[in-house]
Design a protein around this motif. Structure first.
Motif, PDB file in Angstrom:
ATOM      1  N   LEU A  89      35.583  62.993  43.452  1.00 15.79           N
ATOM      2  CA  LEU A  89      34.977  62.264  42.377  1.00 15.79           C
ATOM      3  C   LEU A  89      35.635  61.245  41.545  1.00 15.79           C
ATOM      4  CD1 LEU A  89      32.046  62.170  40.991  1.00 15.79           C
ATOM      5  CD2 LEU A  89      33.041  64.214  39.490  1.00 15.79           C
ATOM      6  N   ALA A  90      36.696  61.715  41.329  1.00 19.60           N
ATOM      7  CA  ALA A  90      37.923  60.995  40.448  1.00 19.60           C
ATOM      8  C   ALA A  90      38.039  59.431  41.282  1.00 19.60           C
ATOM      9  CB  ALA A  90      39.135  61.515  40.153  1.00 19.60           C
ATOM     10  N   ALA A  91      38.013  59.463  42.539  1.00 19.59           N
ATOM     11  CA  ALA A  91      38.476  58.343  43.371  1.00 19.59           C
ATOM     12  C   ALA A  91      37.201  57.436  43.521  1.00 19.59           C
ATOM     13  CB  ALA A  91      38.703  58.784  45.134  1.00 19.59           C
ATOM     14  N   ILE A  92      36.087  58.135  43.560  1.00 18.35           N
ATOM     15  CA  ILE A  92      34.795  57.327  43.441  1.00 18.35           C
ATOM     16  C   ILE A  92      34.572  56.827  42.038  1.00 18.35           C
ATOM     17  CG2 ILE A  92      32.200  57.461  43.729  1.00 18.35           C
ATOM     18  CD1 ILE A  92      32.714  59.844  45.598  1.00 18.35           C
ATOM     19  N   ALA A  93      34.754  57.514  41.030  1.00 18.69           N
ATOM     20  CA  ALA A  93      34.884  57.100  39.650  1.00 18.69           C
ATOM     21  C   ALA A  93      35.770  55.830  39.299  1.00 18.69           C
ATOM     22  CB  ALA A  93      35.006  58.016  38.555  1.00 18.69           C
ATOM     23  N   LEU A  94      36.824  55.966  39.657  1.00 18.12           N
ATOM     24  CA  LEU A  94      38.132  54.805  39.470  1.00 18.12           C
ATOM     25  C   LEU A  94      37.814  53.635  40.219  1.00 18.12           C
ATOM     26  CD1 LEU A  94      41.180  57.164  39.612  1.00 18.12           C
ATOM     27  CD2 LEU A  94      39.983  55.810  37.517  1.00 18.12           C
ATOM     28  N   LYS A  95      37.143  53.814  41.598  1.00 16.43           N
ATOM     29  CA  LYS A  95      37.135  52.425  42.356  1.00 16.43           C
ATOM     30  C   LYS A  95      35.434  52.006  42.505  1.00 16.43           C
ATOM     31  CE  LYS A  95      41.415  53.224  44.768  1.00 16.43           C
ATOM     32  NZ  LYS A  95      41.950  52.119  44.565  1.00 16.43           N
ATOM     33  N   PHE A 121      24.954  67.508  43.315  1.00 19.19           N
ATOM     34  CA  PHE A 121      25.051  67.643  41.855  1.00 19.19           C
ATOM     35  C   PHE A 121      24.554  66.650  41.158  1.00 19.19           C
ATOM     36  CE2 PHE A 121      28.490  70.757  42.881  1.00 19.19           C
ATOM     37  CZ  PHE A 121      27.590  71.809  42.718  1.00 19.19           C
ATOM     38  N   GLY A 122      24.101  65.469  41.802  1.00 15.70           N
ATOM     39  CA  GLY A 122      23.802  63.908  40.954  1.00 15.70           C
ATOM     40  C   GLY A 122      24.914  63.318  40.332  1.00 15.70           C
ATOM     41  N   PHE A 123      26.108  63.708  40.658  1.00 19.42           N
ATOM     42  CA  PHE A 123      27.086  62.765  40.076  1.00 19.42           C
ATOM     43  C   PHE A 123      27.453  61.585  40.720  1.00 19.42           C
ATOM     44  CE2 PHE A 123      28.960  67.055  38.661  1.00 19.42           C
ATOM     45  CZ  PHE A 123      28.663  67.140  37.644  1.00 19.42           C
ATOM     46  N   VAL A 124      26.926  61.592  42.027  1.00 22.47           N
ATOM     47  CA  VAL A 124      27.319  60.384  42.873  1.00 22.47           C
ATOM     48  C   VAL A 124      25.797  59.899  43.632  1.00 22.47           C
ATOM     49  CG1 VAL A 124      28.431  59.454  44.866  1.00 22.47           C
ATOM     50  CG2 VAL A 124      29.666  61.008  43.330  1.00 22.47           C
ATOM     51  N   ARG A 125      26.066  58.644  43.718  1.00 19.10           N
ATOM     52  CA  ARG A 125      24.716  57.892  44.328  1.00 19.10           C
ATOM     53  C   ARG A 125      25.106  57.131  45.549  1.00 19.10           C
ATOM     54  NH1 ARG A 125      23.627  54.458  40.655  1.00 19.10           N
ATOM     55  NH2 ARG A 125      22.578  55.622  39.488  1.00 19.10           N
ATOM     56  N   VAL A 139      29.425  56.415  40.984  1.00 20.00           N
ATOM     57  CA  VAL A 139      29.008  57.248  40.000  1.00 20.00           C
ATOM     58  C   VAL A 139      27.702  57.132  39.305  1.00 20.00           C
ATOM     59  CG1 VAL A 139      31.390  58.104  39.595  1.00 20.00           C
ATOM     60  CG2 VAL A 139      30.296  56.414  38.234  1.00 20.00           C
ATOM     61  N   THR A 140      26.748  58.321  38.972  1.00 18.49           N
ATOM     62  CA  THR A 140      25.526  57.770  38.247  1.00 18.49           C
ATOM     63  C   THR A 140      25.851  58.278  36.611  1.00 18.49           C
ATOM     64  OG1 THR A 140      25.196  60.431  38.524  1.00 18.49           O
ATOM     65  CG2 THR A 140      24.448  59.017  40.320  1.00 18.49           C
ATOM     66  N   GLU A 141      24.526  57.871  36.167  1.00 18.32           N
ATOM     67  CA  GLU A 141      24.551  58.101  34.687  1.00 18.32           C
ATOM     68  C   GLU A 141      24.957  59.780  34.227  1.00 18.32           C
ATOM     69  OE1 GLU A 141      21.332  57.595  30.966  1.00 18.32           O
ATOM     70  OE2 GLU A 141      21.528  56.112  32.700  1.00 18.32           O
ATOM     71  N   ARG A 142      24.413  60.552  35.201  1.00 18.65           N
ATOM     72  CA  ARG A 142      24.463  61.862  35.096  1.00 18.65           C
ATOM     73  C   ARG A 142      26.091  62.105  34.970  1.00 18.65           C
ATOM     74  NH1 ARG A 142      21.886  67.599  36.853  1.00 18.65           N
ATOM     75  NH2 ARG A 142      23.610  68.841  36.535  1.00 18.65           N
ATOM     76  N   PHE A 143      26.826  61.670  35.976  1.00 17.67           N
ATOM     77  CA  PHE A 143      28.414  61.758  35.803  1.00 17.67           C
ATOM     78  C   PHE A 143      29.049  61.413  34.483  1.00 17.67           C
ATOM     79  CE2 PHE A 143      32.234  59.272  35.897  1.00 17.67           C
ATOM     80  CZ  PHE A 143      33.054  60.385  36.382  1.00 17.67           C
ATOM     81  N   GLN A 144      28.553  60.282  34.026  1.00 17.21           N
ATOM     82  CA  GLN A 144      28.847  59.792  32.872  1.00 17.21           C
ATOM     83  C   GLN A 144      28.609  60.669  31.402  1.00 17.21           C
ATOM     84  OE1 GLN A 144      27.364  55.762  32.841  1.00 17.21           O
ATOM     85  NE2 GLN A 144      28.842  55.215  34.020  1.00 17.21           N
ATOM     86  N   ASP A 150      31.689  57.372  28.405  1.00 20.30           N
ATOM     87  CA  ASP A 150      30.389  56.229  28.249  1.00 20.30           C
ATOM     88  C   ASP A 150      30.879  54.854  29.066  1.00 20.30           C
ATOM     89  OD1 ASP A 150      29.120  57.853  26.520  1.00 20.30           O
ATOM     90  OD2 ASP A 150      30.464  57.285  25.012  1.00 20.30           O
ATOM     91  N   GLU A 151      32.176  54.715  29.158  1.00 22.02           N
ATOM     92  CA  GLU A 151      32.289  53.457  29.687  1.00 22.02           C
ATOM     93  C   GLU A 151      33.750  53.697  30.306  1.00 22.02           C
ATOM     94  OE1 GLU A 151      31.413  50.184  31.432  1.00 22.02           O
ATOM     95  OE2 GLU A 151      29.983  50.904  29.705  1.00 22.02           O
TER      96      GLU A 151
END
Length: 170
Positions: A89-95, A121-125, A139-144, A150-151
């Motif tokens: 998840l961290a790798a997806i979020a960072l890239k 879980f709705g964290f990734v699309r 990542v999705t809004e649910r992840f955020q 936020d950003e």
């Protein structure tokens, strides 16, 4: 303060099942007093319109969510993610966005299963790549919302600036 109320606080603060001896020790009372107070507390919860209950489980007494609210729990709080899924998840979020093939190169083939879990879980699309056979992952809004991010780009910019400043200070 009622002894039953004190035991309720102990069970709440411990957040895990406790045996009768451990409850008695925490409350500074005898096992019999603890048992009587627990029965009183269990009776209170049985007659209360509450989402919580005192349960006698194989591992001890526990203050827990009633069975009828388990669907709500799974909807609002995803199951605990393993360390591998969190790293993916961290790798997806960072890239984000990242091609699934690139993610597999970074994280290994176990990331396929982890991506499925994160999508559930709705964290990734996942969206199919326009030209090619892979998927774009983001990542999705649910992840955020869940991780209170936020950003992400602002955070990464700040981290990069701090790293550059620390490199200059050496």
């Amino acid at each position: 303060m009622r002894l039953a109320t004190q035991i309720e606080a102990i069970l709440y603060l411990k957040g895990q099942p406790m045996g009768l001896a451990a409850i008695a020790e925490c409350a500074g009372i005898s096992r019999q007093e603890a048992k009587d107070a627990l029965l009183e507390l269990m009776d209170d919860y049985a007659h209360r319109d509450s989402a919580l209950e005192i349960a006698d489980t194989p591992s001890g007494y526990s203050l827990q969510l009633r069975e009828t609210f388990q669907d709500l729990l799974h909807h609002l709080v995803p199951a605990e993610l393993g360390i591998g899924a969190l790293r993916t998840l961290a790798a997806i979020a960072l890239k984000s966005p990242i091609l699934q093939t690139e993610l597999i190169e970074l994280r290994g083939s176990s990331a396929y299963q982890q991506v499925q879990e994160l999508v559930q879980f709705g964290f990734v699309r996942k969206r199919r790549q326009a030209e090619g056979r892979s998927f774009w992952l983001e990542v999705t809004e649910r992840f955020q919302q869940y991780f209170e991010v936020d950003e992400l780009s602002q955070i990464l910019t700040q981290v990069n600036l701090e790293e550059e400043n620390s490199d200059c200070e050496e």
